[in-house]
Design a protein around this motif. Structure first.
Motif, PDB file in Angstrom:
ATOM      1  N   MET A 130      16.112   7.679 -19.279  1.00 32.03           N
ATOM      2  CA  MET A 130      15.610   8.518 -18.198  1.00 32.03           C
ATOM      3  C   MET A 130      14.831   7.725 -17.146  1.00 32.03           C
ATOM      4  SD  MET A 130      12.549  10.691 -20.047  1.00 32.03           S
ATOM      5  CE  MET A 130      13.614  11.303 -21.352  1.00 32.03           C
ATOM      6  N   ASP A 131      14.106   6.685 -17.544  1.00 32.30           N
ATOM      7  CA  ASP A 131      13.300   5.934 -16.579  1.00 32.30           C
ATOM      8  C   ASP A 131      14.171   5.263 -15.519  1.00 32.30           C
ATOM      9  OD1 ASP A 131      11.010   6.528 -18.158  1.00 32.30           O
ATOM     10  OD2 ASP A 131      11.481   4.841 -19.460  1.00 32.30           O
ATOM     11  N   SER A 132      15.198   4.553 -15.968  1.00 30.94           N
ATOM     12  CA  SER A 132      16.037   3.835 -15.011  1.00 30.94           C
ATOM     13  C   SER A 132      16.860   4.798 -14.156  1.00 30.94           C
ATOM     14  CB  SER A 132      16.949   2.835 -15.730  1.00 30.94           C
ATOM     15  OG  SER A 132      17.786   3.467 -16.666  1.00 30.94           O
ATOM     16  N   TRP A 133      17.254   5.945 -14.734  1.00 32.65           N
ATOM     17  CA  TRP A 133      17.982   6.932 -13.949  1.00 32.65           C
ATOM     18  C   TRP A 133      17.105   7.507 -12.838  1.00 32.65           C
ATOM     19  CZ3 TRP A 133      22.666   7.926 -12.778  1.00 32.65           C
ATOM     20  CH2 TRP A 133      23.712   7.761 -13.687  1.00 32.65           C
ATOM     21  N   VAL A 134      15.881   7.851 -13.169  1.00 32.94           N
ATOM     22  CA  VAL A 134      14.977   8.394 -12.146  1.00 32.94           C
ATOM     23  C   VAL A 134      14.668   7.330 -11.097  1.00 32.94           C
ATOM     24  CG1 VAL A 134      12.624   9.243 -11.732  1.00 32.94           C
ATOM     25  CG2 VAL A 134      14.011  10.217 -13.574  1.00 32.94           C
ATOM     26  N   LEU A 135      14.495   6.082 -11.519  1.00 35.93           N
ATOM     27  CA  LEU A 135      14.262   5.008 -10.560  1.00 35.93           C
ATOM     28  C   LEU A 135      15.414   4.903  -9.575  1.00 35.93           C
ATOM     29  CD1 LEU A 135      12.760   2.515  -9.500  1.00 35.93           C
ATOM     30  CD2 LEU A 135      13.927   1.172 -11.266  1.00 35.93           C
ATOM     31  N   LEU A 136      16.644   4.928 -10.071  1.00 35.96           N
ATOM     32  CA  LEU A 136      17.810   4.834  -9.198  1.00 35.96           C
ATOM     33  C   LEU A 136      17.843   5.996  -8.209  1.00 35.96           C
ATOM     34  CD1 LEU A 136      20.381   3.175  -8.664  1.00 35.96           C
ATOM     35  CD2 LEU A 136      21.560   4.582 -10.365  1.00 35.96           C
ATOM     36  N   GLN A 137      17.567   7.205  -8.694  1.00 34.86           N
ATOM     37  CA  GLN A 137      17.562   8.383  -7.824  1.00 34.86           C
ATOM     38  C   GLN A 137      16.444   8.299  -6.787  1.00 34.86           C
ATOM     39  OE1 GLN A 137      19.568  10.620  -7.119  1.00 34.86           O
ATOM     40  NE2 GLN A 137      18.879  12.732  -7.392  1.00 34.86           N
ATOM     41  N   VAL A 138      15.266   7.882  -7.213  1.00 34.72           N
ATOM     42  CA  VAL A 138      14.122   7.792  -6.300  1.00 34.72           C
ATOM     43  C   VAL A 138      14.379   6.761  -5.201  1.00 34.72           C
ATOM     44  CG1 VAL A 138      11.738   6.970  -6.145  1.00 34.72           C
ATOM     45  CG2 VAL A 138      12.360   8.672  -7.860  1.00 34.72           C
ATOM     46  N   LEU A 139      14.955   5.622  -5.561  1.00 31.71           N
ATOM     47  CA  LEU A 139      15.230   4.600  -4.545  1.00 31.71           C
ATOM     48  C   LEU A 139      16.274   5.088  -3.553  1.00 31.71           C
ATOM     49  CD1 LEU A 139      15.157   1.299  -6.635  1.00 31.71           C
ATOM     50  CD2 LEU A 139      13.506   2.062  -4.920  1.00 31.71           C
ATOM     51  N   ARG A 140      17.241   5.865  -3.998  1.00 28.54           N
ATOM     52  CA  ARG A 140      18.211   6.463  -3.068  1.00 28.54           C
ATOM     53  C   ARG A 140      17.501   7.378  -2.075  1.00 28.54           C
ATOM     54  NH1 ARG A 140      21.166  10.168  -4.847  1.00 28.54           N
ATOM     55  NH2 ARG A 140      22.641  10.071  -3.114  1.00 28.54           N
ATOM     56  N   ILE A 141      16.556   8.160  -2.562  1.00 31.66           N
ATOM     57  CA  ILE A 141      15.813   9.064  -1.691  1.00 31.66           C
ATOM     58  C   ILE A 141      14.898   8.279  -0.756  1.00 31.66           C
ATOM     59  CG2 ILE A 141      14.047  10.884  -1.662  1.00 31.66           C
ATOM     60  CD1 ILE A 141      15.310  11.846  -4.354  1.00 31.66           C
ATOM     61  N   ARG A 142      14.230   7.242  -1.272  1.00 32.98           N
ATOM     62  CA  ARG A 142      13.352   6.431  -0.424  1.00 32.98           C
ATOM     63  C   ARG A 142      14.134   5.736   0.686  1.00 32.98           C
ATOM     64  NH1 ARG A 142       8.407   8.092  -0.712  1.00 32.98           N
ATOM     65  NH2 ARG A 142       8.139   6.412   0.803  1.00 32.98           N
ATOM     66  N   GLN A 143      15.412   5.472   0.467  1.00 31.49           N
ATOM     67  CA  GLN A 143      16.242   4.882   1.525  1.00 31.49           C
ATOM     68  C   GLN A 143      16.275   5.771   2.769  1.00 31.49           C
ATOM     69  OE1 GLN A 143      19.977   4.138  -0.731  1.00 31.49           O
ATOM     70  NE2 GLN A 143      19.852   2.047   0.072  1.00 31.49           N
ATOM     71  N   ARG A 144      16.172   7.078   2.562  1.00 29.60           N
ATOM     72  CA  ARG A 144      16.204   8.013   3.690  1.00 29.60           C
ATOM     73  C   ARG A 144      14.826   8.220   4.318  1.00 29.60           C
ATOM     74  NH1 ARG A 144      19.375  11.015  -0.232  1.00 29.60           N
ATOM     75  NH2 ARG A 144      17.755  12.608  -0.412  1.00 29.60           N
ATOM     76  N   ILE A 145      13.790   7.691   3.651  1.00 29.38           N
ATOM     77  CA  ILE A 145      12.423   7.940   4.101  1.00 29.38           C
ATOM     78  C   ILE A 145      11.815   6.733   4.822  1.00 29.38           C
ATOM     79  CG2 ILE A 145      10.061   8.455   3.330  1.00 29.38           C
ATOM     80  CD1 ILE A 145      11.301  10.042   1.016  1.00 29.38           C
ATOM     81  N   VAL A 146      11.987   5.546   4.250  1.00 36.19           N
ATOM     82  CA  VAL A 146      11.344   4.364   4.838  1.00 36.19           C
ATOM     83  C   VAL A 146      11.949   4.062   6.207  1.00 36.19           C
ATOM     84  CG1 VAL A 146      10.799   3.383   2.577  1.00 36.19           C
ATOM     85  CG2 VAL A 146      12.917   2.747   3.700  1.00 36.19           C
ATOM     86  N   PRO A 147      11.161   3.480   7.105  1.00 40.68           N
ATOM     87  CA  PRO A 147      11.625   3.275   8.487  1.00 40.68           C
ATOM     88  C   PRO A 147      12.451   2.011   8.695  1.00 40.68           C
ATOM     89  CG  PRO A 147       9.343   2.600   8.291  1.00 40.68           C
ATOM     90  CD  PRO A 147       9.737   3.150   6.942  1.00 40.68           C
ATOM     91  N   PHE A 148      13.038   1.475   7.635  1.00 34.24           N
ATOM     92  CA  PHE A 148      13.891   0.293   7.767  1.00 34.24           C
ATOM     93  C   PHE A 148      14.959   0.351   6.675  1.00 34.24           C
ATOM     94  CE2 PHE A 148      10.095  -0.990   5.325  1.00 34.24           C
ATOM     95  CZ  PHE A 148      10.681  -1.355   4.116  1.00 34.24           C
ATOM     96  N   PRO A 149      16.069  -0.348   6.884  1.00 32.33           N
ATOM     97  CA  PRO A 149      17.156  -0.301   5.900  1.00 32.33           C
ATOM     98  C   PRO A 149      16.932  -1.275   4.736  1.00 32.33           C
ATOM     99  CG  PRO A 149      17.812  -1.636   7.766  1.00 32.33           C
ATOM    100  CD  PRO A 149      16.445  -1.095   8.103  1.00 32.33           C
ATOM    101  N   PHE A 150      17.336  -0.837   3.552  1.00 34.40           N
ATOM    102  CA  PHE A 150      17.425  -1.725   2.400  1.00 34.40           C
ATOM    103  C   PHE A 150      18.590  -1.249   1.544  1.00 34.40           C
ATOM    104  CE2 PHE A 150      14.484   1.589   0.905  1.00 34.40           C
ATOM    105  CZ  PHE A 150      14.960   1.873  -0.365  1.00 34.40           C
TER     106      PHE A 150
END
Length: 248
Positions: free
Chosen positions: A41-61
C-alpha cells in the motif's frame, strides 16, 4: 473540467507529501523520478500521490515505476500492468531471485530481510543509472520512521532516523521519501478509497521480523498510554524536518 474531490485520508497523503517536498526542495524542473513500487500500500499511494503532485507543482517532472519482483511469485505483479497502461506511467518491471537467495545458504551472515533488501536496493540504483533518473522515491511512512528509530536505538545504540532526502553517488542521485510524515493508518484508508490494486507479500519472513516485534511492542505501549503514539510520531517527524535543510 470539474476538480477531483479527495477524501480526508487522500488529502492528508497529498498535502503532507507536498509539505515535505516544498520544505526540502526535493524536486526541481525536469526531475526524473524512479518510484520503487513493491506492490504494497505504501508504494502504491506514493505512485498515486506523485501523479497528482505532477498536476499541482508549477514545473514539470517525470515519474517511472520500478518494480523488482523478489521471485517468490513471478506473476503477482500482474495487477500493476493494466494500471500503468491506463494511467500512462512508464515502467521497468523485472523478476529476480533476490528472495530465494536471501533465504538460502548463500546468505549466512545476515537476516533474510536485510540481504533481500540490500539486493533490491542495489538493483534499483543500477536501474536509476540505466534510465538516467535523478531521484529514487520510496514509500516509507511515519510508522517506518518510528520503527527505524527504535531499531537503531535497541540494536545499535544509535540515535538515528530515516532521511526525507539523501544524496548518493556524489549527488547524482537523490533518494527521497515524500510520505515520511504520513501515518500508516491514513495510507491504508487512502489506498482503499483510491481502489489501488495492492497484492499480497508471499515472502515467508513477512511479519516475522525483529522490526515487526519492535513495532508490536510499541503499539502495545501506545494502547496503554493515551497520546503516546501521537507524541512519538510528532516528535520524530519534527526531528527529521529539523535535520533536513530547508530549501531556499
Amino acid at each position: 473540467m470539474a476538480r477531483e474531490k479527495y477524501t480526508y485520508a487522500q488529502q492528508v497523503c497529498i498535502k503532507s507529501a507536498g509539505k515535505t517536498m516544498q520544505h526540502t526542495g526535493m524536486l526541481y524542473p525536469g526531475a526524473r523520478i524512479g518510484v520503487a513500487v513493491s506492490g504494497g500500500m505504501d508504494s502504491w499511494v506514493l505512485l498515486q500521490v506523485l501523479r497528482i503532485r505532477q498536476r499541482i507543482v508549477p514545473f514539470p517532472f517525470e515519474i517511472m515505476a520500478l518494480h523488482v519482483n523478489p521471485g517468490f511469485d513471478p506473476e503477482n505483479h500482474a495487477p500493476l500492468l493494466p494500471w500503468l497502461e491506463r494511467n500512462g506511467v512508464a515502467a521497468h518491471i523485472e523478476v529476480t531471485d533476490h528472495g530465494p537467495r536471501a533465504h538460502s545458504p548463500e546468505n549466512r551472515r545476515n537476516s533474510a530481510c536485510f540481504y533481500c533488501a540490500w539486493l533490491r536496493r542495489k538493483r534499483l540504483f543500477e536501474l536509476c543509472a540505466q534510465y538516467r533518473l535523478s531521484h529514487l522515491a520510496f514509500g516509507h511512512n511515519a510508522d517506518d520512521l518510528v520503527g527505524t528509530f527504535l531499531m537503531n536505538l535497541y540494536q545499535n545504540g544509535r540515535v538515528d532516523g530515516m532521511s526525507m532526502k539523501e544524496a548518493f553517488f556524489g549527488g547524482r542521485l537523490q533518494v527521497i521519501r515524500p510520505l515520511l510524515m504520513v501515518e500508516k493508518s491514513d495510507i491504508a484508508r487512502a489506498v482503499r478509497q483510491w481502489g489501488l490494486p495492492v497484492w499480497s507479500n508471499p515472502c515467508p519472513s513477512a511479519g516475522a521480523t525483529r522490526r515487526s516485534e519492535v513495532m508490536d511492542d510499541f503499539q502495545r505501549l501506545c494502547r496503554e498510554n493515551k497520546g503516546m503514539k501521537r507524541n512519538v510520531f510528532n516528535g520524530l517527524c519534527r526531528w527529521q524536518m529539523d535535520l533536513t535543510p530547508k530549501a531556499d
